[in-house]
Write an enzyme that holds these catalytic residues in place. Structure first.
Site, short mmCIF file in Angstrom:
data_model
loop_
_atom_site.label_atom_id
_atom_site.label_comp_id
_atom_site.label_asym_id
_atom_site.label_seq_id
_atom_site.Cartn_x
_atom_site.Cartn_y
_atom_site.Cartn_z
CG PHE A 111 4.36 1.40 -3.96
CD1 PHE A 111 3.51 1.50 -2.44
CD2 PHE A 111 4.07 2.45 -4.88
CE1 PHE A 111 2.76 2.55 -2.30
CE2 PHE A 111 2.69 4.18 -3.93
CZ PHE A 111 2.86 3.75 -3.16
CB CYS A 166 -4.34 -2.85 -10.22
SG CYS A 166 -3.68 -2.81 -7.78
CB ALA A 171 4.93 4.41 -1.01
CG ASP A 197 2.33 -1.30 -10.15
OD1 ASP A 197 0.85 -1.13 -10.60
OD2 ASP A 197 2.78 -2.63 -10.56
#
Length: 393
Positions: free
Chosen positions: A225, A337, A277, A297
């Site tokens: 990512f 996040c 991914a 990430d």
């Protein structure tokens, strides 16, 4: 003031603790006819003055507190003062980077306002009805405080819909370059402030990129990512043998390649791979590919409590793949996040992934958002970014 929010009996406790959110369920009544975003006085059932807030009738958060000081007026001077103070608190970080977050919404006493500065280009977001109501005054403060900076509004976020607002991108002042070159520690980066993620770049990961760079000497690195390559470039600056940048966006990888060239790294030091991914990592596992250091990430998997279980499966899946691809003694830097993903749950998900992969890991460092993304003590919701640096046997 004629416009008032009256808080239901027993629901004042969060305001006494100086939490800036007033949920609709805590509001007993609304006096006057305040417009969306207009400033209202917040009163208890006994008439006690509690706060001054922005009114948002279409949001579950019906009030967002500007001030707990009864003598403080909400006007142009208020925004000039608050933004100036907030920016001044970041001055010590200017030696690390010329790209910083200058205002971090509630944690800087300015709910709904995000302000980032990229080497003389200001990019701001208005996320709430209150911030939108004072747009002209906020822009005026920016023009006064940063007279030589170009100003771009990037209020193109879906959270505005919850406040009854449309999205907007607008060049407010000056010439907005196609790409802005910034400096972060010893790395140079090109940022697309008009079209890039967030306001152009993930400024909150500055400290984590530095941590990767300090660990990467001699390593073969996989940056998943990768976006425009920040973690991978930090690894190369730290002496990595080579870096593979993996992302689903070809334009982002093109910019990563330009960033490699900008920093003078040899072409053979970096490979870019465009793809999903999850699919790519599974394919590489079958091929027996391995790495010394992997960075995960991913974008925000959790946007509501209802999506938490699905997000947990996504985090586990991608971490499981990473554990399979790491060599013994390798390092995994893994992040979430999502503010709704609690630290303990995230650690459990990563631990379960290691267990299923038959690997043993130790947390050697916990990582979080950079200090220009502070968390007010009374507003724990401001802490959203969590990361683990894991040593893998």
């Amino acid at each position: 003031m004629d416009q008032q929010l009256i808080i239901a009996a027993g629901r004042e406790k969060s305001l006494f603790r100086r939490h800036p959110w007033i949920f609709s369920g805590a509001v007993a009544s609304v006096k006057g006819r305040p417009k969306s975003g207009q400033t209202v006085d917040v009163l208890g059932q006994n008439g006690q003055w509690l706060a001054r807030a922005a009114f948002s009738p279409k949001s579950q958060i019906q009030g967002r507190v500007w001030t707990f000081d009864a003598d403080e007026r909400i006007d142009a001077e208020f925004f000039l003062h608050r933004i100036g103070e907030s920016a001044a608190r970041r001055r010590r970080l200017e030696t690390e980077s010329d790209a910083l977050r200058l205002v971090h919404s509630e944690s800087d006493g300015l709910p709904g306002l995000i302000l980032d500065r990229y080497a003389g280009v200001l990019v701001f977001q208005l996320l709430t009805a209150g911030a939108e109501f004072w747009r002209a005054e906020i822009i005026g403060a920016l023009r006064t405080l940063f007279p030589n900076d170009a100003i771009l509004e990037r209020s193109d976020v879906d959270v505005r819909a919850k406040e009854g607002l449309n999205e907007r991108i607008e060049a407010v002042h000056g010439e907005i370059p196609e790409l802005v070159e910034i400096r972060e520690n010893d790395v140079r980066l090109l940022v697309d402030v008009r079209n890039g993620h967030k306001t152009g770049f993930y400024l909150d990961q500055r400290d984590s990129r530095l941590a990767v760079g300090r660990t990467a000497a001699g390593a073969e690195v996989l940056n998943c990512f990768s976006y425009t390559g920040g973690f991978g470039l930090a690894a190369l600056r730290g002496g990595a043998k080579n870096v593979t940048q993996l992302d689903a966006s070809a334009p982002a990888l093109d910019l990563a390649a330009r960033n490699r060239e900008l920093n003078g790294f040899a072409p053979e030091s970096m490979t870019t791979v465009c793809g999903d991914a999850f699919q790519v990592l599974r394919a590489w596992r079958k091929e027996g590919r391995t790495f010394d250091l992997i960075v995960l990430d991913p974008p925000k998997f959790v946007d509501s409590k209802a999506s938490l279980n699905r997000a947990a499966r996504g985090y586990k899946d991608v971490n499981l793949c990473a554990f399979h691809l790491l060599r013994p003694g390798g390092r995994l830097f893994t992040f979430s996040c999502s503010g709704l993903m609690e630290d303990a749950l995230f650690q459990k998900i990563v631990a379960d992934a290691a267990l299923d992969a038959g690997r043993t890991g130790r947390i050697v460092r916990r990582l979080t958002q950079a200090p220009d993304h502070p968390v007010a003590l009374a507003f724990p919701e401001g802490a959203y970014l969590k990361g683990l640096e894991i040593e893998v046997e």
